[in-house]
Design a protein around this motif. Structure first.
Motif, PDB file in Angstrom:
ATOM      1  N   VAL A  14       0.831  -1.202   0.000  1.00  0.00           N
ATOM      2  CA  VAL A  14       0.000   0.000   0.000  1.00  0.00           C
ATOM      3  C   VAL A  14       0.868   1.257   0.000  1.00  0.00           C
ATOM      4  O   VAL A  14       0.627   2.190  -0.780  1.00  0.00           O
ATOM      5  CB  VAL A  14      -0.982   0.006   1.197  1.00  0.00           C
ATOM      6  N   LEU A  15       1.873   1.279   0.846  1.00  0.00           N
ATOM      7  CA  LEU A  15       2.736   2.470   0.902  1.00  0.00           C
ATOM      8  C   LEU A  15       3.493   2.667  -0.405  1.00  0.00           C
ATOM      9  O   LEU A  15       3.663   3.801  -0.856  1.00  0.00           O
ATOM     10  CB  LEU A  15       3.698   2.379   2.084  1.00  0.00           C
ATOM     11  N   ALA A  16       3.927   1.578  -1.036  1.00  0.00           N
ATOM     12  CA  ALA A  16       4.602   1.695  -2.336  1.00  0.00           C
ATOM     13  C   ALA A  16       3.633   2.241  -3.379  1.00  0.00           C
ATOM     14  O   ALA A  16       4.017   3.067  -4.217  1.00  0.00           O
ATOM     15  CB  ALA A  16       5.151   0.339  -2.764  1.00  0.00           C
ATOM     16  N   ALA A  17       2.381   1.794  -3.329  1.00  0.00           N
ATOM     17  CA  ALA A  17       1.389   2.290  -4.286  1.00  0.00           C
ATOM     18  C   ALA A  17       1.101   3.770  -4.069  1.00  0.00           C
ATOM     19  O   ALA A  17       0.877   4.512  -5.021  1.00  0.00           O
ATOM     20  CB  ALA A  17       0.096   1.478  -4.175  1.00  0.00           C
ATOM     21  N   LEU A  18       1.115   4.216  -2.828  1.00  0.00           N
ATOM     22  CA  LEU A  18       0.824   5.609  -2.518  1.00  0.00           C
ATOM     23  C   LEU A  18       2.036   6.526  -2.680  1.00  0.00           C
ATOM     24  O   LEU A  18       1.896   7.743  -2.622  1.00  0.00           O
ATOM     25  CB  LEU A  18       0.287   5.726  -1.085  1.00  0.00           C
ATOM     26  N   ALA A  19       3.200   5.945  -2.899  1.00  0.00           N
ATOM     27  CA  ALA A  19       4.448   6.718  -2.953  1.00  0.00           C
ATOM     28  C   ALA A  19       4.721   7.321  -4.323  1.00  0.00           C
ATOM     29  O   ALA A  19       5.877   7.527  -4.689  1.00  0.00           O
ATOM     30  CB  ALA A  19       5.615   5.839  -2.518  1.00  0.00           C
ATOM     31  N   SER A  20       3.696   7.614  -5.067  1.00  0.00           N
ATOM     32  CA  SER A  20       3.854   8.204  -6.395  1.00  0.00           C
ATOM     33  C   SER A  20       2.894   9.373  -6.548  1.00  0.00           C
ATOM     34  O   SER A  20       1.687   9.213  -6.309  1.00  0.00           O
ATOM     35  CB  SER A  20       3.552   7.156  -7.467  1.00  0.00           C
ATOM     36  N   PRO A  21       3.387  10.523  -6.978  1.00  0.00           N
ATOM     37  CA  PRO A  21       2.483  11.651  -7.218  1.00  0.00           C
ATOM     38  C   PRO A  21       1.404  11.317  -8.254  1.00  0.00           C
ATOM     39  O   PRO A  21       0.257  11.739  -8.111  1.00  0.00           O
ATOM     40  CB  PRO A  21       3.394  12.762  -7.732  1.00  0.00           C
ATOM     41  N   ARG A  25      -2.625  11.448  -7.566  1.00  0.00           N
ATOM     42  CA  ARG A  25      -3.541  12.217  -8.411  1.00  0.00           C
ATOM     43  C   ARG A  25      -4.678  11.344  -8.935  1.00  0.00           C
ATOM     44  O   ARG A  25      -5.829  11.777  -9.016  1.00  0.00           O
ATOM     45  CB  ARG A  25      -2.779  12.849  -9.571  1.00  0.00           C
ATOM     46  N   ILE A  26      -4.354  10.109  -9.283  1.00  0.00           N
ATOM     47  CA  ILE A  26      -5.385   9.176  -9.764  1.00  0.00           C
ATOM     48  C   ILE A  26      -6.417   8.945  -8.670  1.00  0.00           C
ATOM     49  O   ILE A  26      -7.630   9.044  -8.908  1.00  0.00           O
ATOM     50  CB  ILE A  26      -4.747   7.845 -10.224  1.00  0.00           C
ATOM     51  N   LEU A  27      -5.961   8.639  -7.451  1.00  0.00           N
ATOM     52  CA  LEU A  27      -6.896   8.423  -6.353  1.00  0.00           C
ATOM     53  C   LEU A  27      -7.701   9.684  -6.065  1.00  0.00           C
ATOM     54  O   LEU A  27      -8.903   9.615  -5.798  1.00  0.00           O
ATOM     55  CB  LEU A  27      -6.158   7.966  -5.095  1.00  0.00           C
ATOM     56  N   GLY A  28      -7.058  10.833  -6.138  1.00  0.00           N
ATOM     57  CA  GLY A  28      -7.777  12.089  -5.932  1.00  0.00           C
ATOM     58  C   GLY A  28      -8.874  12.286  -6.956  1.00  0.00           C
ATOM     59  O   GLY A  28      -9.991  12.694  -6.630  1.00  0.00           O
ATOM     60  N   ALA A  29      -8.577  11.960  -8.213  1.00  0.00           N
ATOM     61  CA  ALA A  29      -9.578  12.094  -9.278  1.00  0.00           C
ATOM     62  C   ALA A  29     -10.711  11.092  -9.096  1.00  0.00           C
ATOM     63  O   ALA A  29     -11.868  11.385  -9.413  1.00  0.00           O
ATOM     64  CB  ALA A  29      -8.920  11.919 -10.645  1.00  0.00           C
ATOM     65  N   LEU A  30     -10.402   9.914  -8.576  1.00  0.00           N
ATOM     66  CA  LEU A  30     -11.427   8.881  -8.391  1.00  0.00           C
ATOM     67  C   LEU A  30     -12.253   9.099  -7.129  1.00  0.00           C
ATOM     68  O   LEU A  30     -13.272   8.433  -6.939  1.00  0.00           O
ATOM     69  CB  LEU A  30     -10.781   7.495  -8.364  1.00  0.00           C
ATOM     70  N   ALA A  31     -11.849  10.027  -6.286  1.00  0.00           N
ATOM     71  CA  ALA A  31     -12.610  10.301  -5.064  1.00  0.00           C
ATOM     72  C   ALA A  31     -14.018  10.792  -5.384  1.00  0.00           C
ATOM     73  O   ALA A  31     -14.940  10.582  -4.598  1.00  0.00           O
ATOM     74  CB  ALA A  31     -11.873  11.319  -4.206  1.00  0.00           C
ATOM     75  N   ALA A  41      -7.748   9.489 -18.151  1.00  0.00           N
ATOM     76  CA  ALA A  41      -6.508   9.878 -18.827  1.00  0.00           C
ATOM     77  C   ALA A  41      -6.579  11.326 -19.308  1.00  0.00           C
ATOM     78  O   ALA A  41      -5.622  12.095 -19.153  1.00  0.00           O
ATOM     79  CB  ALA A  41      -6.219   8.935 -19.993  1.00  0.00           C
ATOM     80  N   ARG A  42      -7.709  11.705 -19.901  1.00  0.00           N
ATOM     81  CA  ARG A  42      -7.885  13.095 -20.350  1.00  0.00           C
ATOM     82  C   ARG A  42      -7.850  14.061 -19.174  1.00  0.00           C
ATOM     83  O   ARG A  42      -7.188  15.097 -19.219  1.00  0.00           O
ATOM     84  CB  ARG A  42      -9.200  13.257 -21.112  1.00  0.00           C
ATOM     85  N   ARG A  43      -8.564  13.710 -18.120  1.00  0.00           N
ATOM     86  CA  ARG A  43      -8.649  14.590 -16.949  1.00  0.00           C
ATOM     87  C   ARG A  43      -7.268  14.809 -16.315  1.00  0.00           C
ATOM     88  O   ARG A  43      -6.956  15.903 -15.861  1.00  0.00           O
ATOM     89  CB  ARG A  43      -9.595  13.978 -15.922  1.00  0.00           C
ATOM     90  N   LEU A  44      -6.465  13.764 -16.286  1.00  0.00           N
ATOM     91  CA  LEU A  44      -5.140  13.850 -15.666  1.00  0.00           C
ATOM     92  C   LEU A  44      -4.033  14.220 -16.662  1.00  0.00           C
ATOM     93  O   LEU A  44      -2.877  14.329 -16.270  1.00  0.00           O
ATOM     94  CB  LEU A  44      -4.794  12.515 -14.990  1.00  0.00           C
TER      95      LEU A  44
END
Length: 112
Positions: A14-21, A25-31, A41-44
């Protein structure tokens, strides 16, 4: 992620997955809810191969899920959504998780 404390291996994943900007951003967009990959892809402003690479890492960590939907005309669209989670992280949680790690210990720990 379940309500139980993560094992050491789960926490590392989990920490490795979260250790990328990019992945943050993907998780933020999916919130805001489920969307399809091309829209995300377009949004980001990210190319789809790179997005898929990051989505694989997030999916392996259990942070997103995907569903392939096929229309009557045979076209397919992959929808992605974030999996709601809470990660309580303090020194006690890390100590508990560390005690369950299955990977090799660093050389300095093995020599003791």
């Amino acid at each position: 992620m379940s309500g139980a404390p993560p094992t050491g291996d789960e926490l590392v994943t989990v920490l490795a997955a979260l250790a990328s900007p990019h992945r943050l951003r993907i998780l933020g967009a999916l919130a805001s809810g489920r969307t399809y990959v091309s829209e995300l892809a377009r949004r980001l402003e990210m190319n789809r191969p790179l997005l898929y690479m990051h989505l694989q890492k997030l999916e392996a960590a259990g942070l997103v899920t995907g569903e392939l939907v096929t229309a009557r005309d045979g076209s397919s669209v992959k929808y992605i959504e974030a999996v709601p989670f809470t990660l309580a992280l303090d020194l006690d949680a890390i100590a508990l998780a560390a005690s369950t790690l299955t990977g090799p210990a660093p050389a300095t720990e093995r020599e003791k």
